[in-house]
Enzyme design. Structure first.
Site, PDB file in Angstrom:
ATOM      1  N   TYR B 274      -4.168  -3.332   0.120  1.00 21.44           N
ATOM      2  CA  TYR B 274      -4.760  -4.635  -0.180  1.00 21.44           C
ATOM      3  C   TYR B 274      -3.904  -5.441  -1.141  1.00 21.44           C
ATOM      4  O   TYR B 274      -3.941  -6.663  -1.125  1.00 21.44           O
ATOM      5  CB  TYR B 274      -6.205  -4.466  -0.682  1.00 21.44           C
ATOM      6  CG  TYR B 274      -7.134  -4.345   0.497  1.00 21.44           C
ATOM      7  CD1 TYR B 274      -7.510  -5.485   1.213  1.00 21.44           C
ATOM      8  CD2 TYR B 274      -7.558  -3.111   0.971  1.00 21.44           C
ATOM      9  CE1 TYR B 274      -8.300  -5.396   2.341  1.00 21.44           C
ATOM     10  CE2 TYR B 274      -8.350  -3.017   2.102  1.00 21.44           C
ATOM     11  CZ  TYR B 274      -8.720  -4.161   2.784  1.00 21.44           C
ATOM     12  OH  TYR B 274      -9.495  -4.079   3.905  1.00 21.44           O
ATOM     13  N   ARG B 276      -0.736  -5.588  -0.871  1.00 16.28           N
ATOM     14  CA  ARG B 276       0.156  -6.241   0.097  1.00 16.28           C
ATOM     15  C   ARG B 276      -0.517  -7.467   0.681  1.00 16.28           C
ATOM     16  O   ARG B 276       0.065  -8.549   0.758  1.00 16.28           O
ATOM     17  CB  ARG B 276       0.491  -5.216   1.191  1.00 16.28           C
ATOM     18  CG  ARG B 276       1.333  -5.667   2.354  1.00 16.28           C
ATOM     19  CD  ARG B 276       0.562  -6.217   3.546  1.00 16.28           C
ATOM     20  NE  ARG B 276      -0.724  -5.578   3.778  1.00 16.28           N
ATOM     21  CZ  ARG B 276      -1.610  -6.037   4.628  1.00 16.28           C
ATOM     22  NH1 ARG B 276      -1.382  -7.130   5.335  1.00 16.28           N
ATOM     23  NH2 ARG B 276      -2.776  -5.416   4.789  1.00 16.28           N
ATOM     24  N   HIS B 431     -13.086  -1.441  -1.870  1.00 13.09           N
ATOM     25  CA  HIS B 431     -12.247  -0.663  -0.954  1.00 13.09           C
ATOM     26  C   HIS B 431     -11.867   0.697  -1.537  1.00 13.09           C
ATOM     27  O   HIS B 431     -11.039   1.404  -0.977  1.00 13.09           O
ATOM     28  CB  HIS B 431     -10.988  -1.455  -0.599  1.00 13.09           C
ATOM     29  CG  HIS B 431     -11.271  -2.640   0.269  1.00 13.09           C
ATOM     30  ND1 HIS B 431     -11.810  -2.500   1.522  1.00 13.09           N
ATOM     31  CD2 HIS B 431     -11.123  -3.971   0.055  1.00 13.09           C
ATOM     32  CE1 HIS B 431     -11.977  -3.708   2.055  1.00 13.09           C
ATOM     33  NE2 HIS B 431     -11.581  -4.616   1.184  1.00 13.09           N
ATOM     34  N   HIS B 433     -12.007   4.617  -2.745  1.00 15.06           N
ATOM     35  CA  HIS B 433     -12.495   5.889  -2.194  1.00 15.06           C
ATOM     36  C   HIS B 433     -12.963   6.783  -3.344  1.00 15.06           C
ATOM     37  O   HIS B 433     -12.510   6.635  -4.473  1.00 15.06           O
ATOM     38  CB  HIS B 433     -11.372   6.570  -1.410  1.00 15.06           C
ATOM     39  CG  HIS B 433     -11.104   5.933  -0.079  1.00 15.06           C
ATOM     40  ND1 HIS B 433     -10.413   6.558   0.926  1.00 15.06           N
ATOM     41  CD2 HIS B 433     -11.453   4.715   0.411  1.00 15.06           C
ATOM     42  CE1 HIS B 433     -10.337   5.757   1.972  1.00 15.06           C
ATOM     43  NE2 HIS B 433     -10.957   4.628   1.687  1.00 15.06           N
ATOM     44  N   ARG B 456     -10.516   2.766  10.601  1.00 18.05           N
ATOM     45  CA  ARG B 456     -10.510   1.398  11.126  1.00 18.05           C
ATOM     46  C   ARG B 456      -9.254   1.235  11.957  1.00 18.05           C
ATOM     47  O   ARG B 456      -8.226   1.849  11.666  1.00 18.05           O
ATOM     48  CB  ARG B 456     -10.478   0.409   9.951  1.00 18.05           C
ATOM     49  CG  ARG B 456     -10.474  -1.034  10.356  1.00 18.05           C
ATOM     50  CD  ARG B 456     -10.373  -1.968   9.153  1.00 18.05           C
ATOM     51  NE  ARG B 456     -10.357  -3.340   9.634  1.00 18.05           N
ATOM     52  CZ  ARG B 456     -10.142  -4.412   8.863  1.00 18.05           C
ATOM     53  NH1 ARG B 456      -9.931  -4.262   7.565  1.00 18.05           N
ATOM     54  NH2 ARG B 456     -10.133  -5.613   9.379  1.00 18.05           N
ATOM     55  N   HIS B 482     -10.532  14.006   1.098  1.00 21.54           N
ATOM     56  CA  HIS B 482      -9.317  13.951   0.267  1.00 21.54           C
ATOM     57  C   HIS B 482      -8.926  15.329  -0.244  1.00 21.54           C
ATOM     58  O   HIS B 482      -9.754  16.236  -0.287  1.00 21.54           O
ATOM     59  CB  HIS B 482      -9.564  12.999  -0.909  1.00 21.54           C
ATOM     60  CG  HIS B 482      -9.910  11.605  -0.474  1.00 21.54           C
ATOM     61  ND1 HIS B 482     -11.192  11.234  -0.142  1.00 21.54           N
ATOM     62  CD2 HIS B 482      -9.135  10.512  -0.265  1.00 21.54           C
ATOM     63  CE1 HIS B 482     -11.207   9.953   0.238  1.00 21.54           C
ATOM     64  NE2 HIS B 482      -9.962   9.497   0.181  1.00 21.54           N
TER      65      HIS B 482
END
Lengths: 750, 750
Positions: B274, B276, B431, B433, B456, B482
């Protein structure tokens, strides 16, 4: 006596002397290097780039080995283990050191070979059979006599190169204590290994022949060329795959091994992976024979099949040079292998100077350090290389070329070639798979519909010593592991080798004359007794499709009602399906035997009307499969990996169409490779199938008509005659009151 | 008045005029191109290769678009659909056409922009909200106001470039009917979208600001910079992730959006993917402000954080330039994206002329067609480019840099860099995690231990319109997805956003001074209340290891007894395990919630003594994991994909160590990347782990000692202090009667 007559006699005499000399001369080297060749190479050192580069890298490798010192350990390990890999390395290093000695004329290389040979000579006389017992023909240095043969094939060349460096007495010691006993061990003591038609036997024959040529031992050479007269193999004796060790009247030896596995087209019945493996002994011995026994005209044998087979093998690769993994074949093996470097060079020099081979050699970016490699490197330097063009081609299988075969269609796609490989061959020996009428599909070097290959990790010790895993038999060879029809959850011939070995499929037609409509079609009547299968695979190129699309038609006619499964194995992730399906909360295997026990059923659905369409995504590409199904067809999603206690299988996905209680039926499927997704721009283009509707609009025993409607509304009708493949026949069918006429077995009407 | 005083006054006056001019001048273009810049570019056309190449390819793209004709369809589709992609293409094309008009001075480009703008102008006044209703802030051209903002950010630039080409009346029409209403729609009519701290809001602010600058509308510019005073957002109002829309006293607008998500180190709390995405509006507006409002000194704002953040972002990439997929991030996104092409160029021109950026621009092989791109291309031509060196580095998270962060270790391997990325940051916004103390490991551009990324398929319509899939919440965000500890099969903060947003992990130490022993360590006390976790990740380079190996130590201290799971997600196929395990005949999900419902349990075993060792094979590489386990630990093999009715998840494998009924405990694991298998030579080297034994030889609340014994018998002891990270402290422990002393928190004793 007139002058002419006189000269004629002198000539004859000279010729005789020449031939005699060729046969008896003990010039060394004479196998893959000749004294003349060595002189030419030495005179050109530093002038032929590809040769010089290979020489430099070989020199640096061998210099490092010499520095490292010689290791000749007591044999102990399976492949992948230390002693196996060390002995393997030893013969490869000796061979190269021998060549370096000849080319560079530096004693250290001869000395290295000599010292290593004497370490082997010291060990050999008291060496028992290899301690690992799994092989039917155990070796001494290695667990298989096969690997001992590899050793001797390479070591014979090293010996040839340093022959004149050794004293007569040294040679005698080596020959008496090491070479002859080893040659006898491979042959006389292992007839079931040596005296068969099998790639193992070829290695054995050539090992004995190569050392025989160096030692000028005619008995060994005869034994190599024609096998042993007495082998003690009992009639009807079988190997562990259930195949006869020897058919009645079967010949043995090198020439018999050239006769048998190659079709007249040069297709090797075991498949390209093993052809590659076998290529080296075939070519190296042929080259050695050509240099020492030109009277045998080995390269002309069986219409020049050895040279032809190399070209065939090169054609059995994808656009990246990787072999199609037909039968047992480990994926990734390619024409970059050392066997192919050697064979390509040899085929150039001893064949018709095919300049296409030079471009392959350029890609290989190395040559062999021998006469052939020099010739290739020189021709490349002279700018003679041309592209090696791979065309759509059908290769026959069987000694006489009458046992079905393999058809390859190549069609230019938007970015890469689309390549289809259909197999309708004979069983393919002990490495054959029960995969009648199967096929695989590539886009460039990427597998779109895959052939699983083998269940083995060659030389990776952790996985069963690098040998065949039991899943090779329970999964990889079974019919369900392939993109073809399975009847009643069984395999072709019930996976019985002896039965399968008696039959083959039949080519119906192969036509690649029209690059926009290429077709291969074959029939199989024996794999499931009472059931006839006829498959048609077409690559169709139309303007509004990004790539040629595949049309796959299977016609089945049976005496009984059966369940038919047609799996397609792909890579990637499902993007969409146009029908409802359920995914189970608990995964169970799809079946209990014949490979079905290895498939998880991960989803199942059905399509009440018309076409089932599934799209998946792999390598930033979309692939869409559209099939004309009936509402009773089960549409099953699978994943390989059930009943796999050692995680030996790759967990690849499949999509299967199942028809139950069917007698005569059709499977009609189209497959498109389309679209692209760029993860950096996050833009996807052409991500949807271009086929709106695929219908069977005509069917009877003789013809089928398939209507393909695109999303844009374009219509085309594919018409095919199942009973008359003659190019000159005329056909008519009436569809919806309209008469369609065409010439030849098929047409596509727009 | 003396002369000096006079000149001083004149200067002040001139300065005032200059500043005033800068503020009010209506030169066009002035956003990313300036009149001076245009003149310089035009004077150098044909002389600066990289600029000329980009210009040529842009020209050919736009020429094709002009030929194709303008399409401005009635908005209808989600992303991936036709109208969405068309409108997106339109603004990208208009922006480029505008630049071409300025640089090439050819009217056709201005005409193209003008005509397209007037088609939008015609459509806009009667355009209702976009028919797709999924967004919390629907747009008009697109389904989200976010995309409308994208449109305006780019279109403002096009308008700037053709401003002087238009008549006053044309401008008035466009501004009254299109630009101002759209700017008001984005802001006034969508306060929940516009007036927040969020990457969406940044786009909104910048859209309003960019068009405000072109229109010289100070109100719009003010609204862009500082937000709206009145937004009607109620106190305590939450978004659909459960986060507060606005904290009390929260500022809004562009500057607030620079303040909040960036740490002083330039780490963007949402993560690199994000960052970026956000980078473009930040940089383009900063550039436009610098050109039009230099008084704001935007590039110096918050200690120059904007320029710093670009360098940080470049460091958050693997060796191939792909961003680490921390939080929601689609894999494959890289510094080759258009946002980074723009930002790298801008950062070069407006920053300190960092020549390392030039080598990134060379790799990107394109520049922006503006002042910055020209400067970069020119500097490259002048040979100024130097390598962009990525170092081991720790970046802080949080506005003040006090909310944990991200640590990257980079260590040179035998062929590729081994890169470790540890995350001990704050929640990361909506966004984020739930992955406290997680990490991922790379060899070059290959993931060895992976972070799953997001669930996604951005812009792939087949998959939920290209939007977030429900599995993003049920799987990808969950802790079990994770490589970190999961307690009692729950997620950090029970996956409650509001709770998670209040906490962060804490860096304990980061030390990369010794390239052979690099360490990052962090603690987490809030994710599982009552449980303290302290993880140490070290990359250790020793002579007899092919690559630096990873040592992973987790110390857990809890008030209660719990089940702890530590999964490692890898790619490839299991080659061997040194313990017995069972593979079930029927696969069941590992659990019922918190992501466990998505894991198939494909095998389970235990190791009664010492170390559990598992090796796998991927990309022709071997990876071996060795863990000091107890006999009660369950060793579980998993595969992602259960309860996935739409096949939305990748079916990647995992290996999990489970401790049950544990209170205070340790997980100690080593991971080696070793060996290579060549499928052409079929030779594997170094295919076995080099670690014979991994033992905890010392443990108390303060210290841990790990003994590592190699296959060759070498011993090393890793000692670590959990309670004192001071570099100058001295520590002592006694192991087997021997006293070990060291300075600083850790040592490795050979």
């Amino acid at each position: 006596m007139n002058k002419i007559s006189f000269y004629s006699k002198v000539c004859s005499c000279l010729l005789f002397i020449l031939i005699f000399q060729c046969y008896t001369a003990q010039e060394h080297p004479s196998l893959i290097l000749t004294t003349k060749g060595v002189a030419e190479i030495r005179a050109n050192l530093g002038r032929i780039p590809l040769f010089d580069e290979t020489l430099a890298s070989t020199k640096s490798q061998i210099d490092a080995e010499i520095l490292n010192g010689i290791e000749v350990p007591i044999p102990k390990d399976y492949s992948g283990g230390y002693t196996h890999e060390r002995h393997k390395k030893n013969f490869l290093m000796m061979q190269k050191a021998g060549l370096l000695y000849q080319i560079l004329n530096e004693e250290k290389y001869a000395k290295y070979v000599k010292e290593m040979l004497f370490q082997y000579e010291k060990m050999y006389p008291t060496l028992p059979l290899h301690p690992q017992t799994r092989s039917y023909a155990r070796g001494k240095f290695f667990w298989q006599a096969l690997n001992d043969s590899n050793w001797l094939v390479y070591t014979a060349q090293a010996y040839d190169c340093i022959y004149n460096y050794l004293t007569v007495s040294e040679r005698k010691t080596l020959e008496s204590n090491l070479f002859r006993p080893l040659a006898d061990f491979i042959s006389l003591e292992n007839p079931k290994f040596y005296n068969r038609i099998h790639n193992h036997s070829t290695w054995g024959n050539v090992a004995v022949g190569m050392i025989g040529l160096v030692m000028n031992d005619k008995k060994l050479v005869e034994r190599a060329l024609y096998g042993m007269k007495k082998d003690g193999i009992k009639e009807g004796e079988k190997d562990n795959d259930g195949g006869l060790l020897k058919k009645p009247g079967q010949k043995a030896g090198f020439f018999a091994n050239v006769d048998e596995p190659f079709s007249p087209d040069g297709y090797f019945t075991e498949g390209p992976y093993y052809q590659r493996y076998a290529m080296y002994p075939y070519m190296v011995f042929a080259e050695a024979l050509q240099n020492t026994r030109p009277d045998l005209k080995v390269f002309e044998y069986k219409n020049g099949v050895l040279l032809k087979s190399l070209i065939t093998l090169l054609n059995l690769t994808d656009t990246e040079g990787k072999f199609f993994p037909l039968n047992d074949g480990q994926k990734g093996m390619s024409y970059y292998s050392r066997e192919l470097v050697f064979s390509v060079d040899a085929a150039y020099l001893f064949g018709e100077k095919n300049t296409g081979l030079l471009s392959i050699a350029e890609k290989q970016s190395e040559v062999t350090l021998d006469n052939a490699g020099f010739a290739v490197a020189k021709a490349i330097q002279e700018g003679k290389a041309t592209s090696f063009i791979k065309k759509s081609v059908a290769y026959s299988d069987g000694i006489k070329g009458d046992q079905g075969g393999v058809g390859i269609l190549r069609s230019k796609g938007s970015t890469e070639e689309i390549t289809l490989v259909m197999k309708y061959a004979a069983q393919g020996g002990s490495h054959g798979h029960y995969d009648k009428l199967s096929f695989s599909l590539y886009e460039g070097g990427n597998e779109i519909l895959q052939d699983y290959g083998l269940a083995r990790f060659v030389n990776i010790q952790q996985k069963g010593g690098g040998n065949y895993l039991k899943e090779n038999k329970t999964w990889a060879k079974q019919t369900i592991a392939h993109n073809t029809i399975v009847q009643n959850e069984s395999s072709n011939f019930e996976a019985d080798y002896e039965t399968g070995d008696q039959f083959h499929s039949d080519k119906y037609l192969f036509d690649a004359n029209n690059p926009n409509l290429q077709i291969v079609s074959a029939k199989e009547s024996n794999a499931f007794p009472g059931t006839e299968m006829h498959r048609v695979l077409a690559l169709i190129k139309e303007d509004d499709f990004e790539n040629p699309f595949l049309l796959d038609i299977i016609k089945i006619k049976s005496k009984t009602s059966n369940q038919y499964d047609l799996p397609y194995y792909y890579f990637g992730q499902i993007m969409s399906a146009n029908f409802k399906y359920e995914t189970p909360n608990i995964l169970s295997p799809l079946g209990t035997k014949n490979g079905y026990e290895h498939l998880w059923k991960i989803g199942e659905g059905s399509q009440p009307e018309g076409n089932a369409k599934v799209s998946w995504f792999n390598n930033d590409r979309f692939i869409s499969l559209t099939s004309a199904v009936s509402k009773d067809d089960q549409l099953i999603f699978t994943k390989i990996g059930a009943n796999d206690p050692d995680f030996n299988l790759r967990n690849d996905p499949g999509f299967m169409i199942r028809k139950t209680n069917a007698k005569d039926t059709y499977f009609v499927t189209a497959l498109e490779i389309h679209g692209h997704y760029n993860p950096v721009t996050e833009i996807g283009n052409n991500t949807f199938s271009n086929i709106k509707k695929l219908d069977i609009v005509y069917q009877d025993d003789q013809y089928i008509g398939i209507k393909i409607m695109t999303v844009g509304g374009d219509l085309s009708i594919f018409l095919f005659s199942f009973q008359d493949a003659d190019k000159n026949s005329t056909h008519n069918v009436s569809i919806d009151g309209k008469i369609y006429s065409w010439n030849g077995a098929f047409t596509l009407i727009k």
